[in-house]
Design a protein around this motif. Structure first.
Motif, PDB file in Angstrom:
ATOM      1  N   ILE A   1       0.824  -1.218   0.000  1.00  0.00           N
ATOM      2  CA  ILE A   1       0.000   0.000   0.000  1.00  0.00           C
ATOM      3  C   ILE A   1       0.854   1.262   0.000  1.00  0.00           C
ATOM      4  O   ILE A   1       0.399   2.321  -0.448  1.00  0.00           O
ATOM      5  N   HIS A   2       2.107   1.161   0.458  1.00  0.00           N
ATOM      6  CA  HIS A   2       2.971   2.341   0.470  1.00  0.00           C
ATOM      7  C   HIS A   2       3.616   2.588  -0.883  1.00  0.00           C
ATOM      8  O   HIS A   2       4.339   3.586  -1.052  1.00  0.00           O
ATOM      9  N   SER A   3       3.353   1.697  -1.828  1.00  0.00           N
ATOM     10  CA  SER A   3       3.824   1.940  -3.197  1.00  0.00           C
ATOM     11  C   SER A   3       2.829   2.802  -3.969  1.00  0.00           C
ATOM     12  O   SER A   3       3.110   3.203  -5.107  1.00  0.00           O
ATOM     13  N   ALA A   4       1.690   3.097  -3.374  1.00  0.00           N
ATOM     14  CA  ALA A   4       0.610   3.816  -4.070  1.00  0.00           C
ATOM     15  C   ALA A   4       1.062   5.116  -4.742  1.00  0.00           C
ATOM     16  O   ALA A   4       0.648   5.397  -5.874  1.00  0.00           O
ATOM     17  N   PRO A   5       1.893   5.958  -4.095  1.00  0.00           N
ATOM     18  CA  PRO A   5       2.288   7.210  -4.770  1.00  0.00           C
ATOM     19  C   PRO A   5       3.004   6.984  -6.099  1.00  0.00           C
ATOM     20  O   PRO A   5       3.009   7.872  -6.956  1.00  0.00           O
ATOM     21  N   PHE A   6       3.599   5.815  -6.268  1.00  0.00           N
ATOM     22  CA  PHE A   6       4.315   5.526  -7.505  1.00  0.00           C
ATOM     23  C   PHE A   6       3.408   4.905  -8.561  1.00  0.00           C
ATOM     24  O   PHE A   6       3.763   4.849  -9.736  1.00  0.00           O
ATOM     25  N   LEU A   7       2.237   4.408  -8.129  1.00  0.00           N
ATOM     26  CA  LEU A   7       1.371   3.665  -9.046  1.00  0.00           C
ATOM     27  C   LEU A   7       0.217   4.489  -9.588  1.00  0.00           C
ATOM     28  O   LEU A   7      -0.581   4.006 -10.390  1.00  0.00           O
ATOM     29  N   MET A   8       0.107   5.725  -9.135  1.00  0.00           N
ATOM     30  CA  MET A   8      -0.945   6.641  -9.584  1.00  0.00           C
ATOM     31  C   MET A   8      -2.331   6.042  -9.346  1.00  0.00           C
ATOM     32  O   MET A   8      -2.695   5.764  -8.221  1.00  0.00           O
ATOM     33  N   GLU A   9      -3.080   5.759 -10.376  1.00  0.00           N
ATOM     34  CA  GLU A   9      -4.473   5.329 -10.224  1.00  0.00           C
ATOM     35  C   GLU A   9      -4.631   3.812 -10.252  1.00  0.00           C
ATOM     36  O   GLU A   9      -5.677   3.308 -10.622  1.00  0.00           O
ATOM     37  N   ASP A  10      -3.608   3.107  -9.850  1.00  0.00           N
ATOM     38  CA  ASP A  10      -3.675   1.641  -9.855  1.00  0.00           C
ATOM     39  C   ASP A  10      -4.757   1.181  -8.875  1.00  0.00           C
ATOM     40  O   ASP A  10      -4.674   1.422  -7.671  1.00  0.00           O
ATOM     41  N   GLU A  11      -5.777   0.514  -9.393  1.00  0.00           N
ATOM     42  CA  GLU A  11      -6.907   0.113  -8.555  1.00  0.00           C
ATOM     43  C   GLU A  11      -6.545  -0.983  -7.560  1.00  0.00           C
ATOM     44  O   GLU A  11      -7.302  -1.267  -6.635  1.00  0.00           O
TER      45      GLU A  11
END
Length: 206
Positions: free
Chosen positions: A159-169
Protein backbone atom coordinates in the motif's frame (compact mmCIF):
# COMPACT_ATOMS: atom_id res chain seq x y z
CA UNK A 1 2.08 -17.71 1.23
CA UNK A 2 5.51 -18.96 2.30
CA UNK A 3 7.62 -15.93 3.18
CA UNK A 4 10.33 -16.63 5.72
CA UNK A 5 13.03 -13.98 5.26
CA UNK A 6 13.50 -10.32 4.42
CA UNK A 7 14.89 -11.24 1.01
CA UNK A 8 11.89 -13.42 0.20
CA UNK A 9 9.54 -10.61 1.19
CA UNK A 10 11.34 -8.10 -1.02
CA UNK A 11 11.25 -10.53 -3.95
CA UNK A 12 7.50 -11.12 -3.48
CA UNK A 13 6.83 -7.38 -3.43
CA UNK A 14 8.97 -6.92 -6.54
CA UNK A 15 7.12 -9.71 -8.35
CA UNK A 16 3.74 -8.30 -7.38
CA UNK A 17 4.52 -4.74 -8.43
CA UNK A 18 6.33 -5.78 -11.62
CA UNK A 19 7.90 -2.34 -11.76
CA UNK A 20 11.71 -2.44 -11.96
CA UNK A 21 11.87 1.37 -11.73
CA UNK A 22 10.72 1.36 -8.09
CA UNK A 23 12.58 -1.72 -6.81
CA UNK A 24 15.03 0.51 -4.92
CA UNK A 25 12.11 1.87 -2.86
CA UNK A 26 10.92 -1.53 -1.63
CA UNK A 27 12.95 -1.40 1.63
CA UNK A 28 11.24 1.93 2.35
CA UNK A 29 7.80 0.38 1.75
CA UNK A 30 8.66 -2.37 4.23
CA UNK A 31 9.93 0.11 6.82
CA UNK A 32 6.71 2.13 6.58
CA UNK A 33 4.70 -1.07 7.01
CA UNK A 34 6.66 -1.82 10.18
CA UNK A 35 5.87 1.63 11.54
CA UNK A 36 2.19 0.95 10.83
CA UNK A 37 2.43 -2.39 12.68
CA UNK A 38 3.51 -0.58 15.83
CA UNK A 39 0.44 1.65 15.59
CA UNK A 40 -2.09 -0.99 14.55
CA UNK A 41 -1.11 -4.27 16.20
CA UNK A 42 -1.30 -5.30 19.85
CA UNK A 43 -0.50 -8.99 20.28
CA UNK A 44 0.74 -11.09 23.18
CA UNK A 45 3.92 -11.79 21.20
CA UNK A 46 4.77 -8.10 21.66
CA UNK A 47 4.58 -8.35 25.46
CA UNK A 48 7.84 -8.03 27.36
CA UNK A 49 8.95 -7.69 30.97
CA UNK A 50 11.71 -5.48 32.33
CA UNK A 51 12.93 -5.08 35.90
CA UNK A 52 14.25 -1.84 37.34
CA UNK A 53 15.08 -0.13 40.60
CA UNK A 54 12.60 2.60 41.42
CA UNK A 55 14.12 5.28 43.65
CA UNK A 56 13.41 8.61 41.94
CA UNK A 57 10.41 10.54 40.66
CA UNK A 58 11.42 9.88 37.04
CA UNK A 59 12.77 6.68 35.49
CA UNK A 60 13.83 5.86 31.94
CA UNK A 61 11.69 3.72 29.66
CA UNK A 62 13.13 0.63 27.96
CA UNK A 63 14.55 1.39 24.52
CA UNK A 64 11.98 -0.81 22.79
CA UNK A 65 9.03 0.50 24.82
CA UNK A 66 5.82 1.05 22.89
CA UNK A 67 2.93 1.05 25.38
CA UNK A 68 2.51 0.12 29.06
CA UNK A 69 0.46 -2.86 30.18
CA UNK A 70 1.24 -3.02 33.90
CA UNK A 71 3.73 -1.54 36.35
CA UNK A 72 4.14 -3.45 39.59
CA UNK A 73 6.23 -3.01 42.71
CA UNK A 74 7.56 -6.48 43.53
CA UNK A 75 9.53 -5.77 46.70
CA UNK A 76 7.84 -5.87 50.10
CA UNK A 77 4.08 -5.85 49.69
CA UNK A 78 3.48 -6.35 45.98
CA UNK A 79 1.30 -3.61 44.49
CA UNK A 80 0.22 -2.49 41.03
CA UNK A 81 0.58 1.16 40.08
CA UNK A 82 -2.45 2.90 38.59
CA UNK A 83 -1.87 4.91 35.43
CA UNK A 84 -3.12 8.51 35.49
CA UNK A 85 -2.72 11.52 33.21
CA UNK A 86 0.03 14.10 33.55
CA UNK A 87 -2.38 16.71 34.92
CA UNK A 88 -3.81 14.26 37.45
CA UNK A 89 -0.41 13.24 38.78
CA UNK A 90 0.47 16.91 39.30
CA UNK A 91 -2.75 17.40 41.28
CA UNK A 92 -1.97 14.34 43.41
CA UNK A 93 1.53 15.64 44.11
CA UNK A 94 0.29 19.11 45.07
CA UNK A 95 -2.48 17.67 47.23
CA UNK A 96 0.07 15.63 49.18
CA UNK A 97 2.54 18.53 49.44
CA UNK A 98 4.97 16.46 47.38
CA UNK A 99 5.64 14.06 50.25
CA UNK A 100 7.46 10.80 49.53
CA UNK A 101 6.20 7.27 50.08
CA UNK A 102 5.42 4.02 48.31
CA UNK A 103 4.47 4.85 44.70
CA UNK A 104 0.83 4.20 43.82
CA UNK A 105 0.44 6.00 40.49
CA UNK A 106 2.41 6.59 37.33
CA UNK A 107 2.24 8.50 34.07
CA UNK A 108 4.38 8.78 30.96
CA UNK A 109 6.01 12.12 30.34
CA UNK A 110 8.88 13.26 28.13
CA UNK A 111 9.94 9.69 27.36
CA UNK A 112 10.09 8.74 31.05
CA UNK A 113 7.98 7.14 33.77
CA UNK A 114 6.89 9.57 36.48
CA UNK A 115 5.61 8.04 39.72
CA UNK A 116 3.64 9.41 42.66
CA UNK A 117 4.49 9.71 45.43
CA UNK A 118 8.24 10.09 44.94
CA UNK A 119 9.82 6.89 46.33
CA UNK A 120 10.91 7.13 49.95
CA UNK A 121 13.37 4.26 49.43
CA UNK A 122 14.42 1.91 46.66
CA UNK A 123 11.76 -0.44 45.27
CA UNK A 124 11.93 -3.29 42.79
CA UNK A 125 9.78 -2.43 39.79
CA UNK A 126 8.56 -4.81 37.12
CA UNK A 127 7.35 -3.24 33.87
CA UNK A 128 5.13 -5.29 31.57
CA UNK A 129 4.82 -3.53 28.25
CA UNK A 130 4.32 -3.84 24.53
CA UNK A 131 7.65 -3.71 22.74
CA UNK A 132 8.21 -2.38 19.25
CA UNK A 133 8.27 -4.97 16.50
CA UNK A 134 11.78 -5.89 15.35
CA UNK A 135 12.57 -4.45 11.92
CA UNK A 136 13.85 -6.60 9.10
CA UNK A 137 17.31 -5.40 8.10
CA UNK A 138 19.55 -8.21 6.89
CA UNK A 139 18.73 -10.59 4.04
CA UNK A 140 17.91 -13.58 6.27
CA UNK A 141 16.11 -11.61 9.00
CA UNK A 142 12.65 -12.67 10.08
CA UNK A 143 10.25 -11.97 12.93
CA UNK A 144 7.00 -13.37 14.29
CA UNK A 145 4.79 -11.34 11.95
CA UNK A 146 6.60 -12.45 8.81
CA UNK A 147 6.64 -16.05 10.02
CA UNK A 148 3.01 -16.24 11.12
CA UNK A 149 1.29 -13.47 9.16
CA UNK A 150 3.23 -12.80 5.94
CA UNK A 151 0.11 -11.32 4.32
CA UNK A 152 0.27 -8.39 6.75
CA UNK A 153 3.84 -7.67 5.69
CA UNK A 154 3.10 -8.04 2.00
CA UNK A 155 -0.04 -5.89 1.82
CA UNK A 156 1.24 -3.44 4.42
CA UNK A 157 4.27 -2.82 2.21
CA UNK A 158 2.39 -2.75 -1.08
CA UNK A 159 0.00 0.00 0.00
CA UNK A 160 2.97 2.34 0.47
CA UNK A 161 3.82 1.94 -3.20
CA UNK A 162 0.61 3.82 -4.07
CA UNK A 163 2.29 7.21 -4.77
CA UNK A 164 4.32 5.53 -7.50
CA UNK A 165 1.37 3.66 -9.05
CA UNK A 166 -0.94 6.64 -9.58
CA UNK A 167 -4.47 5.33 -10.22
CA UNK A 168 -3.67 1.64 -9.85
CA UNK A 169 -6.91 0.11 -8.56
CA UNK A 170 -4.95 -2.60 -6.78
CA UNK A 171 -4.03 -0.19 -3.97
CA UNK A 172 -7.58 -0.22 -2.58
CA UNK A 173 -7.56 -4.02 -2.59
CA UNK A 174 -4.19 -4.13 -0.81
CA UNK A 175 -5.43 -1.66 1.82
CA UNK A 176 -8.48 -3.81 2.53
CA UNK A 177 -6.36 -6.97 2.73
CA UNK A 178 -3.92 -5.27 5.10
CA UNK A 179 -6.76 -4.13 7.34
CA UNK A 180 -8.16 -7.66 7.41
CA UNK A 181 -4.75 -9.16 8.22
CA UNK A 182 -4.21 -6.76 11.13
CA UNK A 183 -7.69 -7.44 12.49
CA UNK A 184 -6.98 -11.17 12.37
CA UNK A 185 -3.69 -10.73 14.26
CA UNK A 186 -5.34 -8.69 17.02
CA UNK A 187 -8.27 -11.11 17.24
CA UNK A 188 -5.89 -14.04 17.51
CA UNK A 189 -4.24 -12.42 20.52
CA UNK A 190 -7.55 -11.82 22.29
CA UNK A 191 -8.69 -15.38 21.66
CA UNK A 192 -5.43 -16.81 22.96
CA UNK A 193 -6.04 -15.11 26.32
CA UNK A 194 -9.70 -15.97 26.78
CA UNK A 195 -11.73 -19.14 26.87
CA UNK A 196 -15.40 -19.95 27.21
CA UNK A 197 -18.35 -17.62 26.95
CA UNK A 198 -17.40 -15.92 30.21
CA UNK A 199 -14.18 -14.55 28.75
CA UNK A 200 -12.05 -15.98 31.54
CA UNK A 201 -8.34 -15.34 31.25
CA UNK A 202 -6.04 -18.26 30.50
CA UNK A 203 -3.06 -18.37 32.83
CA UNK A 204 0.21 -17.88 30.99
CA UNK A 205 3.63 -17.87 32.61
CA UNK A 206 5.91 -14.87 32.20
Amino acid sequence: MGLQTYNELKQKIEDTLNRSDIDSHIPDFIRMAEKAFNRDIRHWRMEKRANATLNTQYSSLPDDFLEPIRLQITSGNTSTLEMVGTFEISKLRMGANDTSGTPTNFTLIDGSIEVFPTPDTSYDLQILYYQTIANLVNSTDTNWILTNHPDAYLYGSLIHSAPFLMEDERTAVWAALYKAAVAAINTESVRSKTSGSGGRIKIRSY
